[in-house]
Design a protein around this motif. Structure first.
Motif, PDB file in Angstrom:
ATOM      1  N   PHE A   1     -28.017  -8.046 -50.687  1.00 24.28           N
ATOM      2  CA  PHE A   1     -28.137  -6.442 -50.488  1.00 24.28           C
ATOM      3  C   PHE A   1     -27.444  -6.354 -48.822  1.00 24.28           C
ATOM      4  O   PHE A   1     -26.700  -7.264 -48.428  1.00 24.28           O
ATOM      5  CB  PHE A   1     -29.536  -6.771 -49.420  1.00 24.28           C
ATOM      6  N   LYS A   2     -26.290  -4.902 -49.055  1.00 26.55           N
ATOM      7  CA  LYS A   2     -25.146  -5.116 -48.047  1.00 26.55           C
ATOM      8  C   LYS A   2     -23.974  -6.305 -48.803  1.00 26.55           C
ATOM      9  O   LYS A   2     -23.471  -6.724 -47.942  1.00 26.55           O
ATOM     10  CB  LYS A   2     -25.671  -4.843 -46.456  1.00 26.55           C
ATOM     11  N   ASN A   3     -23.582  -6.688 -49.934  1.00 22.34           N
ATOM     12  CA  ASN A   3     -22.553  -7.309 -50.114  1.00 22.34           C
ATOM     13  C   ASN A   3     -23.443  -8.974 -49.924  1.00 22.34           C
ATOM     14  O   ASN A   3     -22.678  -9.793 -49.868  1.00 22.34           O
ATOM     15  CB  ASN A   3     -21.605  -7.166 -49.787  1.00 22.34           C
ATOM     16  N   GLU A   4     -24.457  -8.867 -49.221  1.00 22.52           N
ATOM     17  CA  GLU A   4     -25.176 -10.614 -48.882  1.00 22.52           C
ATOM     18  C   GLU A   4     -26.227 -11.013 -49.523  1.00 22.52           C
ATOM     19  O   GLU A   4     -26.868 -10.067 -49.958  1.00 22.52           O
ATOM     20  CB  GLU A   4     -25.215 -10.669 -46.850  1.00 22.52           C
ATOM     21  N   PRO A   5     -26.172 -12.279 -49.555  1.00 24.28           N
ATOM     22  CA  PRO A   5     -27.167 -12.502 -50.111  1.00 24.28           C
ATOM     23  C   PRO A   5     -29.107 -12.434 -49.989  1.00 24.28           C
ATOM     24  O   PRO A   5     -28.890 -12.406 -48.871  1.00 24.28           O
ATOM     25  CB  PRO A   5     -27.526 -13.900 -50.506  1.00 24.28           C
ATOM     26  N   TRP A   6     -29.704 -12.059 -50.724  1.00 26.51           N
ATOM     27  CA  TRP A   6     -30.630 -11.673 -50.062  1.00 26.51           C
ATOM     28  C   TRP A   6     -32.374 -12.536 -50.462  1.00 26.51           C
ATOM     29  O   TRP A   6     -32.892 -13.308 -51.458  1.00 26.51           O
ATOM     30  CB  TRP A   6     -31.304 -10.383 -50.720  1.00 26.51           C
ATOM     31  N   THR A   7     -33.005 -12.975 -49.094  1.00 29.54           N
ATOM     32  CA  THR A   7     -33.499 -14.436 -49.093  1.00 29.54           C
ATOM     33  C   THR A   7     -34.328 -14.158 -49.099  1.00 29.54           C
ATOM     34  O   THR A   7     -35.161 -14.540 -48.773  1.00 29.54           O
ATOM     35  CB  THR A   7     -32.620 -15.512 -48.631  1.00 29.54           C
ATOM     36  N   ALA A   8     -35.019 -12.671 -48.324  1.00 37.50           N
ATOM     37  CA  ALA A   8     -36.592 -12.526 -48.183  1.00 37.50           C
ATOM     38  C   ALA A   8     -37.810 -13.518 -48.486  1.00 37.50           C
ATOM     39  O   ALA A   8     -37.519 -12.811 -50.169  1.00 37.50           O
ATOM     40  CB  ALA A   8     -36.546 -10.965 -47.765  1.00 37.50           C
ATOM     41  N   GLU A   9     -38.526 -13.992 -48.399  1.00 33.65           N
ATOM     42  CA  GLU A   9     -39.206 -14.290 -49.341  1.00 33.65           C
ATOM     43  C   GLU A   9     -40.946 -13.556 -49.717  1.00 33.65           C
ATOM     44  O   GLU A   9     -40.968 -13.917 -51.213  1.00 33.65           O
ATOM     45  CB  GLU A   9     -40.263 -15.755 -48.136  1.00 33.65           C
ATOM     46  N   SER A  10     -40.692 -12.530 -49.231  1.00 37.12           N
ATOM     47  CA  SER A  10     -41.859 -11.599 -49.990  1.00 37.12           C
ATOM     48  C   SER A  10     -41.078 -10.750 -51.162  1.00 37.12           C
ATOM     49  O   SER A  10     -41.526  -9.849 -51.368  1.00 37.12           O
ATOM     50  CB  SER A  10     -41.844 -10.886 -48.504  1.00 37.12           C
TER      51      SER A  10
END
Length: 155
Positions: free
Chosen positions: A44-53
């Motif tokens: 997301f926005k060129n960054e790894p998306w790591t939200a647990e939910s």
């Protein structure tokens, strides 16, 4: 009644029965049939998306011929990688899917709520969470090209 099997077969019969029962127990009880691995990175926005939910849902795309009754799901790890399963079986059946991605954040008070009760807050653009509005799609195939299942989300 006396067993009329020849002596050699009588000795092998228990072994054959055991092998038959083992073969029955090793089958796929999910009913899904053939699946193919689906793994990728989500950004997301060129960054790894790591939200647990984060939850990923693959909706069969009927307009592209996928009539599967199954909706494979996935979660994201702490590196932004995701893996899809279908009814507990790794992978997804072949075909086209619309990809839905949802994630919720802190249980903050929604600023537009009339009653001002706390509730979950979506932390991704809402278009990714609805089949009618998502622009994410993948085709699950037996031999995918590298990175073909990577999902790039934008604001």
């Amino acid at each position: 009644m006396i067993c009329s099997f020849p002596p050699r077969l009588r000795l092998r019969l228990p072994l054959l029965l055991l092998l038959f029962l083992l073969a029955l127990g090793c089958g796929d009880s999910s009913g899904v049939g053939k699946t193919y691995p689906v793994v990728g990175k989500i950004t997301f926005k060129n960054e790894p998306w790591t939200a647990e939910s984060t939850m990923i849902l693959l909706k069969p795309d009927r307009s592209k011929g996928n009539q599967s009754p199954y909706e494979p799901i996935g979660t994201v790890d702490d590196q932004g990688a995701y893996t899809i399963t279908t009814k507990g079986k790794e992978g997804a059946p072949a075909g086209w899917y619309k990809v839905l991605v949802t994630a919720s954040g802190n249980y903050d008070e929604h600023p537009k709520a009339k009653n001002r009760h706390p509730g979950p807050r979506s932390i991704l653009p809402p278009k990714y969470g609805q089949e009618a509005t998502t622009d994410l799609a993948i085709e699950v195939v037996e031999r995918p090209n590298p990175n073909v299942y990577d999902l790039k989300l934008a604001p």
